[in-house]
Structures are given as C-alpha cells and as structure tokens.
Design a protein around this motif. Sequence first.
Motif, mmCIF file in Angstrom:
data_model
loop_
_atom_site.group_PDB
_atom_site.id
_atom_site.type_symbol
_atom_site.label_atom_id
_atom_site.label_comp_id
_atom_site.label_asym_id
_atom_site.label_seq_id
_atom_site.Cartn_x
_atom_site.Cartn_y
_atom_site.Cartn_z
ATOM 1 N N PRO A 114 20.192 76.577 27.196
ATOM 2 C CA PRO A 114 21.315 75.932 27.902
ATOM 3 C C PRO A 114 20.896 74.673 28.669
ATOM 4 O O PRO A 114 21.766 73.895 29.072
ATOM 5 C CB PRO A 114 21.808 77.027 28.850
ATOM 6 C CG PRO A 114 20.654 77.945 29.025
ATOM 7 C CD PRO A 114 19.908 77.916 27.726
ATOM 8 N N LEU A 115 19.599 74.467 28.856
ATOM 9 C CA LEU A 115 19.128 73.241 29.507
ATOM 10 C C LEU A 115 19.140 72.062 28.550
ATOM 11 O O LEU A 115 19.107 70.903 28.982
ATOM 12 C CB LEU A 115 17.717 73.445 30.063
ATOM 13 C CG LEU A 115 17.571 74.522 31.151
ATOM 14 C CD1 LEU A 115 16.098 74.658 31.534
ATOM 15 C CD2 LEU A 115 18.418 74.181 32.364
ATOM 16 N N LEU A 116 19.199 72.355 27.256
ATOM 17 C CA LEU A 116 19.131 71.300 26.246
ATOM 18 C C LEU A 116 20.426 71.140 25.456
ATOM 19 O O LEU A 116 20.743 70.037 25.017
ATOM 20 C CB LEU A 116 17.974 71.588 25.271
ATOM 21 C CG LEU A 116 16.582 71.715 25.890
ATOM 22 C CD1 LEU A 116 15.568 72.103 24.823
ATOM 23 C CD2 LEU A 116 16.176 70.408 26.573
ATOM 24 N N VAL A 117 21.157 72.238 25.257
ATOM 25 C CA VAL A 117 22.389 72.179 24.461
ATOM 26 C C VAL A 117 23.497 72.943 25.172
ATOM 27 O O VAL A 117 23.237 73.808 26.023
ATOM 28 C CB VAL A 117 22.194 72.777 23.048
ATOM 29 C CG1 VAL A 117 21.152 71.978 22.264
ATOM 30 C CG2 VAL A 117 21.789 74.243 23.126
ATOM 31 N N ASP A 118 24.711 72.641 24.808
ATOM 32 C CA ASP A 118 25.859 73.395 25.318
ATOM 33 C C ASP A 118 26.075 74.598 24.406
ATOM 34 O O ASP A 118 26.600 74.466 23.294
ATOM 35 C CB ASP A 118 27.095 72.499 25.332
ATOM 36 C CG ASP A 118 28.334 73.228 25.854
ATOM 37 O OD1 ASP A 118 28.195 74.397 26.295
ATOM 38 O OD2 ASP A 118 29.437 72.643 25.805
ATOM 39 N N VAL A 119 25.681 75.773 24.863
ATOM 40 C CA VAL A 119 25.771 76.962 24.013
ATOM 41 C C VAL A 119 27.221 77.400 23.794
ATOM 42 O O VAL A 119 27.502 78.205 22.898
ATOM 43 C CB VAL A 119 24.961 78.125 24.615
ATOM 44 C CG1 VAL A 119 23.476 77.789 24.665
ATOM 45 C CG2 VAL A 119 25.473 78.493 26.003
ATOM 46 N N ASN A 120 28.137 76.865 24.587
ATOM 47 C CA ASN A 120 29.549 77.210 24.419
ATOM 48 C C ASN A 120 30.210 76.425 23.293
ATOM 49 O O ASN A 120 31.278 76.831 22.801
ATOM 50 C CB ASN A 120 30.311 76.945 25.723
ATOM 51 C CG ASN A 120 29.799 77.781 26.878
ATOM 52 O OD1 ASN A 120 30.065 78.969 26.961
ATOM 53 N ND2 ASN A 120 29.041 77.154 27.771
ATOM 54 N N ALA A 121 29.590 75.293 22.900
ATOM 55 C CA ALA A 121 30.230 74.400 21.937
ATOM 56 C C ALA A 121 30.497 75.084 20.603
ATOM 57 O O ALA A 121 31.497 74.792 19.933
ATOM 58 C CB ALA A 121 29.360 73.165 21.735
#
Length: 477
Positions: free
Chosen positions: A16-23
């Motif tokens: 979650p620090l690198l990507v939006d896991v919700n996307a």
Amino acid sequence: MSAPVFNASIPNGGDPLLVDVNAQYVGFEYHYIYLVFCGFIVWLIIPGIGLLYGGLARRKSALAMLFQSLMVAAVTTFQWMFWGYSLAYSRTAGPFIGDMANFGMKHVMAAPSGGSPVIPEIVFCLYQLLFCACTVQIVVGGAFERGRIVPSLVFGFFWATIVYCPIACWTWNSSGWLYNLPSLDFAGGGPVHIASGWSALAYAFVLGKRKNSGDVSHGKPHNTTLVFLGTVLIWFGWFGFNGGSALNASVRAMLAAFNTNTAASTGMIGWVLVDYFKHGRRFSVVGACEGAIAGLVGITPAAGYVGVWLAAVIGFITAVVCALLQNLNEWLHIDDGMEVFKLHGVGGMVGSFLTGIFASSSISMLDGVTSAPGGIDGNGVQVGKQFAEITAISSYSFLVSCALLYILKFIPGMHLRITEEAEMKGLDLDQFFDEQIGDWGLFDELQRKKMELETSSPGSLHVQEAQEQLDTDGKTA
C-alpha cells in the motif's frame, strides 16, 4: 469490466506504500461491502446461541452458557488467526487439509480471495472466521450443565483445528475432495451442522449423563424469554449466514436470504403442528423456536440451489423429522440435553439429502457462473454424492471428537466434568464468583433464616422445615 485476478507473485495484493490496493476493486466495491455487512450480522448468532442455551438450561447453570458464547468466539478468533484460516483455505491446500501458507495471517490482506475474486481476502477471512466460531459454540452445547469451562475452551481450540478446518477444506476449498466430487453445500450443512451435531453427541457421550436427583426442573428450560430472544438473534443472523455465502451481491444471494426466512417460517409451522397434535392441541414457545432453528438448519446447504417453494418444503420436512424424534436421547441412551444432535446433526443430514434432490441449475445460475443440477434436473447421482458427504463428515467428526475428548480427559488438570456435588449446586456456583442469574432473594432469605434457627434452636422442627424448603427451592433453580 473484468474482475480482479490473483497474482501469485504479490500474494498480499500489493504494497500500500507503492500502489493503491483498492484500485483493483473499482466497480466491484458493492460485493465486499455486502459481504462484510453479512459478516456483522452473522456475529449476532454468537450471543444468540448464548441466550438460547442459557434459557434452555436450569437457572443454576445458565451463566455458564452466556460466558462460553463469548469466550468460545474469542478462543476461535485466536485459532483462526494462528493457523485455522490457513488449514481451511490456503490456495496450496491438498484434498483433505490446507498447509501453512497463510500461517499467522501471512499474506491475508488485499488480494482477491480464493472464495471469490471480487472479495478481498481479509473480508473473506473474517466472514469464514464467524462460521467457525458459531460452529464451535454449537459443539460446546454437548457439555450442557456438567462440563467444566476451561477444558471446553481447550477442546474448542483443538476441535476447530482437527475437525472443522479439515471439513471446511474438503467442502469449500477449491482443492477439497468434496468440492471436486462435487457435493452441494451452499452455506454449511456439512461443516457447520452435521459436524457440530455429531461432535456434540460425542461430547455428551464421553461426559456421561447428568445426575438427576429428582429435580422437578430437570430437562426444562428455566427462562423461555431468553430462548425467544436467542432465537430472534439467530434467525436474524442467519440472513447473513446464508445470504452472504454466495460470496457476491448477486440475485442468487438475495434468493438465499429469502429462502432463509421461508424455511425458518415453515419449520416453525411444522414443529408447532407436531406439538399441537401430540400434546392435546396445546402450544409450546420453545417448540416454535426449535422449529425455526430446524428450518434454518435444513435450508443451510440448499439456500442457493432451490427456489422459494422448495425452500418451504425443506424447512417443513426438516422440522417435522426433528420434532418426531423427541425421544432420540432415550433411544441412544445419551444425555444430549441441548438436543444439538437432533437439531443440527439430524437436521443437517436431512437438509443435505434434500439438497441433492431439489438443487436446480436454474437457481444456482442466478449468480451467472454456477451450474449445480440435482435430482430434480435429472442428475440423480447427486443424491449419492450428498450421501457420501453426510457419511464422511458424520463418521470423521464423531470419531475424531471422541478421540480428542478421551485424550483431554486423561490429561492432569483437564478433567472434563465437574464433580457430582458441584453439579447439584450448578455450574454457576462452581465455576464463577460473585455473579448469578435471576432473583435468588428468596433462596438467600431462607438460608439466612435456617442459620438463625440453627443458632437459636439446633435440631428443632423449624430448622427441618427450613431445610426442606431450601432443598425444594434449590432443585427448582
């Protein structure tokens, strides 16, 4: 719009620090919002069972039922986080049990779950945890009014590990042997009800019968209001239990919720009718509540496979069969005072068998992907597959539960049963301090009066009368 896809190289769903896991779930949020709501209302079954069991018990043992309902949930939560989820649902599981791929909740976070790609794994894990907690609580009912608290919690931890988790893996993990047979079990007829019913029977068998010294209240519920309130919570929670088991917010899930209410209603009607003609045209509140629960048990494996009128038939038949087995404990010579085996064991077997007969692809395809024909669609072999599920789960859960209980029984400090003296006083006085259920004022007043009389005139007729009154009140508690 395509559903999220599990990426084995990122088993936790991403950093979650690198990507939006919700996307990855954009456009599919309503599925996991619906499921987490179902999980929240499933939780209400936990206090519901506590209230139901507490009402069915005599007053002197009711507190233990309430305490165990929450403690079992707490212990099961730890077990599930520790290794239970991994043993049941790891993606690299074998046909009989999972491995330690998700030990200690490793990688259980934002990735699409093995149950449904539109459900994040952490949501799926929570939902299935609540199934396990409810099932363990049902099993502990086998220790009714005579089982010690600490051994029951230890038993619950290991029972979830070596009975529930393997059976859940067989039934719902895509690697499981029953899943691939396939047997049809929408929401837990096998892992929840058949397994808990047979295991509670094992618990009652190993403990032996309760002592009955002529208590007028023996075998009678002490508080029908608690039974009623518990049933209300269980019925409401079952909407989430069955309605969420589609693991999506499809029309099939909505039908499962409708079928849940239908079967509970016709189950109540069926049980009340049996009572009405069996007991001189009179009614029973407890019987009506048992009928509703029997209907809920019967529809659990079938909720997402049958239409509304067949759901009504399943609920009615299951309740009538259970109600007609009123003397089952006497036939088996086992004191299952909570009637867990009759309601959950027998009810689960009846429901699973009827699922094989009445399942229809026209219903299961309401989620757009699941084709599950039963006998009504010309797939008669499905009835045999259901029988295989019933036989395997019944034998495994009973035998392994017996073995586990006998092992615990001979471990120092783990004796399963309270003493005979403690049983006469009740679980609450033996296992708890400074707490009691109900108004014991009259009992306390008589005890005080007896002590005063003994001090002033020991051995007198008044002392004997006070003692007789105390004995009578103690037995009716």
